[in-house]
Motif scaffolding. Structure first.
Motif: not given
Length: 290
Positions: A257, A259-260
């Protein structure tokens, strides 16, 4: 025909956004590698090696300005010591020659400490540097992040994203990269600020050293000595912070991920700055300095 035009525009935008994201991410992690290596290099230097011209200036100021003041303090302390020694024995009625021998030994110790102030203070930082150099052999091998491996993970993750996601991701990487540059400035201020504090702290070293031979005033010199060790071993705590930061940031996986992963990088950098700021007070707490 319009389908081909739209496809070409979409391909161009995808390549543009992908290039922006890769550039921001690569710069971001390159800054991380440079900053962690810079911290390790800076804290591993003694005051005389960090900036020889500043060190010479501080030493000259201390020897020409502060040492005479320390000499006056030694005179006051020795006079107080002599009066106390004579009056506590029934007002000169119980005089022992051993008292004067002990008095002259204390005077010699006080003069010796003030005369060799910089030698003693630099010996403390040499001990701290030895500890940091021993630790760097264990820590330095794990601080660098493999940027090429992360680049491959980024390309694989972005291949499945739509244009809208790439736009958001490009903005996120730009903001995080900008924040990382700000954090790098903060880290530089912390590292350089510690060295300036060391120079300021050592410039007045003869004054507390002049009090160490006296029982009533000796706590001034003792606390100063604790502060010296706290500053010297603060470098070791900063190295530990860098090692923890490198271990945390190396666990970030871009492919899962992105974004994380970006949020994790920003959070770990803030944690590093906060930890570096706390090393000074923690080191003083450990050595009992105040």
């Amino acid at each position: 025909m319009f389908d081909n035009i739209f496809a070409a525009i979409e391909k161009w935008m995808r390549e543009l956004l992908t290039g922006m994201v890769e550039s921001n991410m690569s710069t971001m992690f390159t800054d991380v590698n440079e900053k962690t290596s810079e911290i390790a290099a800076q804290v591993g230097r003694t005051p005389q090696n960090w900036n020889s011209s500043v060190f010479s200036m501080i030493q000259n100021l201390s020897e020409s300005v502060v040492v005479p003041i320390a000499g006056i303090i030694i005179t006051l302390v020795l006079c107080y010591e002599l009066i106390s020694m004579l009056t506590e024995r029934n007002n000169l009625h119980d005089v022992d020659t051993w008292m004067f021998f002990k008095y002259f030994v204390k005077a010699w110790v006080a003069i010796y400490l003030v005369s060799n102030t910089f030698t003693i203070t630099m010996a403390v930082f040499d001990v701290g540097q030895s500890v940091v150099n021993s630790a760097s052999g264990i820590i330095n091998g794990e601080t660098a992040i493999d940027v090429s491996s992360l680049s491959m993970q980024m390309q694989a993750a972005m291949a499945t994203m739509e244009i809208g996601e790439l736009v958001v991701l490009a903005l996120e990487t730009f903001l995080v990269s900008f924040c990382m540059k700000i954090m790098s400035v903060v880290i530089t201020v912390i590292v350089y600020g510690r060295m300036i504090e060391i120079y300021l702290y050592t410039s007045l070293a003869p004054i507390p050293f002049a009090t160490m031979s006296n029982r009533e005033w000796g706590h001034v010199g003792t606390n100063y000595f604790r502060g010296l060790f706290a500053l010297a071993f603060q470098a070791f705590l900063m190295m530990v912070c860098v090692a923890i930061y490198a271990a945390l940031i190396s666990s970030v996986r871009i492919s899962s991920n992105m974004h994380s992963a970006l949020i994790g990088v920003a959070a770990y950098t803030v944690i590093l700055c906060f930890s570096l700021m706390k090393t000074g007070s923690l080191s003083k707490q450990i050595f009992g300095s105040h």
